[in-house]
Design a protein around this motif. Sequence first.
Motif, short mmCIF file in Angstrom:
data_model
loop_
_atom_site.label_atom_id
_atom_site.label_comp_id
_atom_site.label_asym_id
_atom_site.label_seq_id
_atom_site.Cartn_x
_atom_site.Cartn_y
_atom_site.Cartn_z
N PHE A 1 0.87 -1.18 0.00
CA PHE A 1 0.00 0.00 0.00
C PHE A 1 0.90 1.22 0.00
O PHE A 1 1.76 1.38 0.89
N THR A 2 0.73 2.08 -0.99
CA THR A 2 1.59 3.24 -1.17
C THR A 2 0.75 4.51 -1.24
O THR A 2 -0.28 4.54 -1.95
N ASN A 3 1.17 5.54 -0.51
CA ASN A 3 0.49 6.85 -0.55
C ASN A 3 -1.01 6.70 -0.28
O ASN A 3 -1.84 7.31 -0.97
N SER A 4 -1.35 5.93 0.71
CA SER A 4 -2.76 5.60 0.95
C SER A 4 -3.18 5.94 2.37
O SER A 4 -2.36 6.19 3.25
N ILE A 5 -4.49 5.95 2.58
CA ILE A 5 -5.08 6.16 3.90
C ILE A 5 -5.91 4.92 4.24
O ILE A 5 -6.75 4.50 3.43
N VAL A 6 -5.67 4.35 5.41
CA VAL A 6 -6.43 3.20 5.89
C VAL A 6 -6.99 3.61 7.25
O VAL A 6 -6.27 3.60 8.26
N TRP A 7 -8.27 3.93 7.30
CA TRP A 7 -8.82 4.59 8.49
C TRP A 7 -10.25 4.14 8.76
O TRP A 7 -11.02 3.86 7.83
N GLY A 8 -10.60 4.09 10.04
CA GLY A 8 -11.97 3.83 10.44
C GLY A 8 -12.28 4.62 11.70
O GLY A 8 -11.37 4.91 12.50
N ASP A 9 -13.54 5.00 11.87
CA ASP A 9 -13.88 5.75 13.07
C ASP A 9 -13.71 4.87 14.31
O ASP A 9 -13.82 3.65 14.26
N GLU A 10 -13.40 5.52 15.42
CA GLU A 10 -13.15 4.77 16.65
C GLU A 10 -14.45 4.19 17.19
O GLU A 10 -15.53 4.72 16.99
N GLY A 11 -14.32 3.07 17.87
CA GLY A 11 -15.50 2.40 18.41
C GLY A 11 -15.17 0.97 18.77
O GLY A 11 -14.47 0.70 19.74
#
Length: 463
Positions: free
Chosen positions: A356-366
């Motif tokens: 994975f290059t120049n990417s965002i891997v995100w999820g809201d907290e919970g």
Amino acid sequence: MRTCLPILLILALVFVGSCRKDNLLTSKEARLSIDSDSLKFDTVFTTAGSVTQFFLIKNDNKQKININNLQLMGGSSSAFKINVDGSQGTQFNGVEIAANDSIYVFVRVNVNPTANNQPFILRDSIKIEWNGNTAFKQLEAWGQNANYIRSAIFQGTINWTNDKPYVILGGMIVDTNAVLTIQQGTRIHLNADAPFIVDGTLIVNGTKTDSVVFRSNRLDIPYNEYPGAWPGIFFRGSSINNRLTYTHIRNAYQGIVVERPATNANPKLILNNCVLDNIYDIGLFAVNTSVVANNCLISNCGSNVALIYGGTYQFNHCTIVTASSSFIEHKNPVLTATNFVKQNNQLFTSPLTASFTNSIVWGDEGFVDNEIVVQKEGTDAATLTLNNVLYRAKTDPSNTTFNNVIKNNNPQFNSVDVVRRIYNFRLKDGSPAINKGMVTPLTTDFDGLPRVGLPDLGCYEKQ
């Protein structure tokens, strides 16, 4: 005797009150409440009909009212059909509504085919007459001709154009050695029983201004937003050389499923500037195969990306993100990668290489602590490389190489409003993802805007 008189008086009052409710109110001053003055249907495909909508006619008076006439003005030739309190017809006389009660009027529309490829509008009205009063309920529906496909197998070379939408019922298969090319601006609407199966090759030629859209054939509110409304797109074992460009895949059960290695040297699937959104189970489910994804947004899925049982994968400038919604609760990692699969209590392994290059891997907290999970079994390699990636994790994934990563720093997306279902995953000023990428051959972003100097992370470049 003293105790009996009040009881008799109460019984008399109850009797008088009930008699008044049973009396028919004939005054012209009597009013009926009708839900709004119109009933509107979103786009309805020809010959497919629509779901039924309804409205209420309520008697707020203390006596019953008689509707002298309730009539569908278009009569039996109307595209609309009505049902009044369980009875179907075009005209109803002497419909009685008890005091403080209401009746349901159900309306359905069926659109007959015409020669017109563009959307067209249908109108009718329902006349309601009582006590010398008249009210009208306006009916409005947008119709659209479509190419209908029912449980079909396509062979040879096929070309779909954007003159009319395609409505898939019962599923379809692009046969082995067949090539289906879908031109820009084409709309594909799939029924709940309609998987889109590719055993051959699928080429989708969407553009920035005229993308190709796969979604459910339910366009009526609220069903048009429900995830899991159609099965998804499946690239099976013999499929090769698939390429999707500016393709939007929405509200499926599984967005894209790719399985088994390609039988040639090319990646089995290339995704350029694609959106996989509002997918109930897994947005991109890859099993022992090869996928390249560039400038893609994979958002708001039960699980966004699952790379299972090994394979080779490259994700460049992708935004992979989930925020809980009223439809899908974020309780699974955004990204899962394994070098194994278990079937019938047997363990099978295969080498996994994913970058994975120049990417965002995100999820809201919970519910989720770690948005990236890598699992390894046996002796086959399981290697994940994160190059200039912003991600959220309480504990870093195992079997992973980290290069210039940003951990647990909110990417500051432009606008995320779960209640109003507004999701704009472009970056705000001051986002930690700005100018944190490495130079790659992807010189434009998802919107076709230039990347200058050090690029931003994710599929969008802040201008």
